[in-house]
Design a protein around this motif. Structure first.
Motif, PDB file in Angstrom:
ATOM      1  N   UNK A  89       0.689  -1.233   0.067  1.00 48.71           N
ATOM      2  CA  UNK A  89       0.010  -0.125  -0.040  1.00 48.71           C
ATOM      3  C   UNK A  89       0.763   1.237   0.103  1.00 48.71           C
ATOM      4  N   UNK A  90       2.105   1.195   0.471  1.00 47.00           N
ATOM      5  CA  UNK A  90       2.968   2.399   0.599  1.00 47.00           C
ATOM      6  C   UNK A  90       2.874   3.253  -0.763  1.00 47.00           C
ATOM      7  N   UNK A  91       3.014   2.746  -1.946  1.00 44.47           N
ATOM      8  CA  UNK A  91       3.266   3.770  -3.295  1.00 44.47           C
ATOM      9  C   UNK A  91       1.962   4.434  -3.306  1.00 44.47           C
ATOM     10  N   UNK A  92       0.677   3.989  -3.029  1.00 43.45           N
ATOM     11  CA  UNK A  92      -0.348   4.426  -3.175  1.00 43.45           C
ATOM     12  C   UNK A  92      -0.866   5.264  -2.136  1.00 43.45           C
ATOM     13  N   UNK A  93      -0.544   5.122  -0.873  1.00 43.71           N
ATOM     14  CA  UNK A  93      -1.108   5.887   0.263  1.00 43.71           C
ATOM     15  C   UNK A  93      -0.127   6.875   1.115  1.00 43.71           C
ATOM     16  N   UNK A  94       1.247   6.501   0.815  1.00 44.44           N
ATOM     17  CA  UNK A  94       2.070   7.311   1.510  1.00 44.44           C
ATOM     18  C   UNK A  94       2.994   8.055   0.432  1.00 44.44           C
ATOM     19  N   UNK A  95       3.655   7.138  -0.450  1.00 46.42           N
ATOM     20  CA  UNK A  95       4.570   7.863  -1.578  1.00 46.42           C
ATOM     21  C   UNK A  95       4.022   9.109  -2.303  1.00 46.42           C
ATOM     22  N   UNK A  96       2.770   9.318  -2.617  1.00 48.92           N
ATOM     23  CA  UNK A  96       2.587  10.430  -3.272  1.00 48.92           C
ATOM     24  C   UNK A  96       2.595  11.865  -2.321  1.00 48.92           C
ATOM     25  N   UNK A  97       2.671  11.607  -0.923  1.00 47.39           N
ATOM     26  CA  UNK A  97       2.664  12.753  -0.153  1.00 47.39           C
ATOM     27  C   UNK A  97       4.027  13.189   0.071  1.00 47.39           C
ATOM     28  N   UNK A  98       5.207  12.468  -0.243  1.00 48.83           N
ATOM     29  CA  UNK A  98       6.599  12.576  -0.330  1.00 48.83           C
ATOM     30  C   UNK A  98       7.230  12.797  -1.439  1.00 48.83           C
ATOM     31  N   UNK A  99       6.876  12.441  -2.674  1.00 46.70           N
ATOM     32  CA  UNK A  99       7.324  12.856  -3.875  1.00 46.70           C
ATOM     33  C   UNK A  99       6.425  12.802  -5.086  1.00 46.70           C
ATOM     34  N   UNK A 101       4.668  11.383  -7.783  1.00 47.21           N
ATOM     35  CA  UNK A 101       4.723  10.188  -8.594  1.00 47.21           C
ATOM     36  C   UNK A 101       4.038  10.062  -9.963  1.00 47.21           C
ATOM     37  N   UNK A 102       4.289   9.121 -10.617  1.00 48.09           N
ATOM     38  CA  UNK A 102       3.731   9.215 -12.160  1.00 48.09           C
ATOM     39  C   UNK A 102       2.454   8.279 -12.275  1.00 48.09           C
ATOM     40  N   UNK A 103       1.764   8.415 -11.440  1.00 50.87           N
ATOM     41  CA  UNK A 103       0.294   7.696 -11.616  1.00 50.87           C
ATOM     42  C   UNK A 103      -0.692   8.380 -10.378  1.00 50.87           C
ATOM     43  N   UNK A 104      -1.994   8.090 -10.378  1.00 50.54           N
ATOM     44  CA  UNK A 104      -3.001   8.444  -9.779  1.00 50.54           C
ATOM     45  C   UNK A 104      -3.430   7.166  -9.068  1.00 50.54           C
ATOM     46  N   UNK A 105      -3.393   7.206  -7.646  1.00 50.21           N
ATOM     47  CA  UNK A 105      -3.797   6.003  -6.773  1.00 50.21           C
ATOM     48  C   UNK A 105      -4.743   5.333  -7.465  1.00 50.21           C
ATOM     49  N   UNK A 106      -5.897   6.107  -7.445  1.00 51.31           N
ATOM     50  CA  UNK A 106      -7.090   5.603  -8.130  1.00 51.31           C
ATOM     51  C   UNK A 106      -7.269   5.358  -9.504  1.00 51.31           C
ATOM     52  N   UNK A 107      -7.081   6.199 -10.136  1.00 49.18           N
ATOM     53  CA  UNK A 107      -7.382   6.688 -11.509  1.00 49.18           C
ATOM     54  C   UNK A 107      -6.490   5.729 -12.380  1.00 49.18           C
ATOM     55  N   UNK A 108      -5.314   5.264 -12.036  1.00 50.47           N
ATOM     56  CA  UNK A 108      -4.352   4.815 -12.859  1.00 50.47           C
ATOM     57  C   UNK A 108      -4.485   3.371 -13.002  1.00 50.47           C
ATOM     58  N   UNK A 109      -5.209   2.709 -12.116  1.00 48.27           N
ATOM     59  CA  UNK A 109      -5.359   1.306 -11.861  1.00 48.27           C
ATOM     60  C   UNK A 109      -6.709   0.768 -11.921  1.00 48.27           C
ATOM     61  N   UNK A 110      -6.813  -0.630 -12.284  1.00 44.65           N
ATOM     62  CA  UNK A 110      -7.858  -1.401 -12.095  1.00 44.65           C
ATOM     63  C   UNK A 110      -7.612  -2.170 -10.767  1.00 44.65           C
TER      64      UNK A 110
END
Length: 317
Positions: A89-99, A101-110
């Motif tokens: 879960x870290x890259x979706x819920x933590x990483x976007x607040x730190x750097x 990122x090249x994706x949206x935690x919800x919209x970029x994935x199924x």
């Protein structure tokens, strides 16, 4: 239970006879090197999913940036159902607040489902005066410059557990980041650091040997790995939850047939007692959740960790 799973398997395969997906092996990314907790989770899951899907799941390691390399790769992968990611879960819920990122935690994935989750273990060296969570809070407040806690690194789930604990309780603890959980545990056992927010699985041996003293876990439910250790919620921090968790996802826009087959297979896998026991044994408590529940969990964790990162002024290089 086994008879129920077998019956589901027969019905599943029979109903899938006229379907076309999957018609070839499915690649599953893992964002870390072999031998870690992600590897320990995907292998038993894959063994259960393969007969349900009728195709092998080929594990492909894409280490780097704490799972971020694999996350960005899966966001760009073809949306055909043949490239998936067993993610943490870290890259979706933590990483976007730190750097950035090249994706949206919800919209970029199924999102296909949550698989298992693991809290942190708050453990101390036996020489310290800490025997309860209340001890940690009270003593650290009385001696605000004396006590510290270690973790596997800045911005990781255990660091967030520690800072969340401080924000809720007012405990006065200095964070000491290590370059991995192994060195941090070595220093805790040696008394070089008084306490640690740590992964559960790697802590089992040290607890059994008496080299460290478990205080509490940060999940809402007690961990199968430490059934005698209370949760933070149980000792008075109502609703306290800090977990890292794993799930399965693919690129945005997966075909409906692929989503249906994969999510049905995941739900059947969740009834497999042997799989549940294998996942629990890794220190990751099994709980197969549907895609909608998984998305809700991502949104809730994203908001919570955003607040913690901001309030604690966590920065990564």
């Amino acid at each position: 239970m086994r008879s129920i799973v077998l019956a589901c398997l027969v019905a599943f395969i029979g109903g899938a006879a006229a379907q076309t997906y999957p018609s070839k092996p499915i690649r599953v990314f893992v964002g870390y090197t072999p031998g870690g907790s992600a590897d320990a989770g995907i292998r038993p899951l894959a063994r259960v999913l393969e007969p349900l899907l009728g195709q092998p799941l080929v594990i492909e390691y894409r280490p780097g940036n704490a799972g971020g390399v694999a996350m960005e790769a899966i966001a760009r992968a073809p949306a055909d159902g043949y490239t998936l990611y067993y993610f943490d879960s870290g890259p979706l819920t933590i990483a976007p607040h730190l750097n950035k990122v090249g994706y949206d935690p919800i919209g970029s994935f199924t999102h296909l489902g949550h698989v298992c989750g693991s809290g942190s273990l708050l453990a101390v060296h036996p020489s310290t005066p800490f025997r309860t969570v209340a001890d940690v809070i009270d003593i650290s407040k009385r001696e605000p410059t004396k006590w510290s806690y270690g973790t596997s690194g800045v911005g990781g789930p255990h660091h967030l557990s520690g800072e969340f604990f401080k924000s809720v309780t007012g405990a006065q603890l200095l964070h000491v980041p290590y370059k991995g959980g192994g060195p941090a545990m070595t220093d805790l056992m040696g008394g070089q650091v008084p306490m640690l927010f740590s992964s559960l699985g790697p802590s089992v041996g040290a607890v059994k040997s008496g080299k460290i003293r478990p205080i509490a876990v940060t999940s809402l439910k007690r961990s199968a790995a430490f059934p005698d250790v209370p949760t933070m919620d149980e000792v008075g921090l109502r609703g306290f939850e800090s977990t890292a968790w794993y799930g399965l996802l693919g690129p945005a826009g997966l075909p409906a047939e692929a989503v249906s087959r994969l999510t049905r297979a995941m739900q059947i896998a969740g009834q497999d007692k042997a799989l549940i026991e294998q996942l629990n044994a890794t220190g990751c408590d099994a709980e197969i959740l549907a895609p909608a529940q998984t998305v809700q969990k991502i949104k809730a964790d994203f908001a919570k960790w955003g607040t913690v990162v901001k309030d604690a002024n966590i920065k990564v290089d």
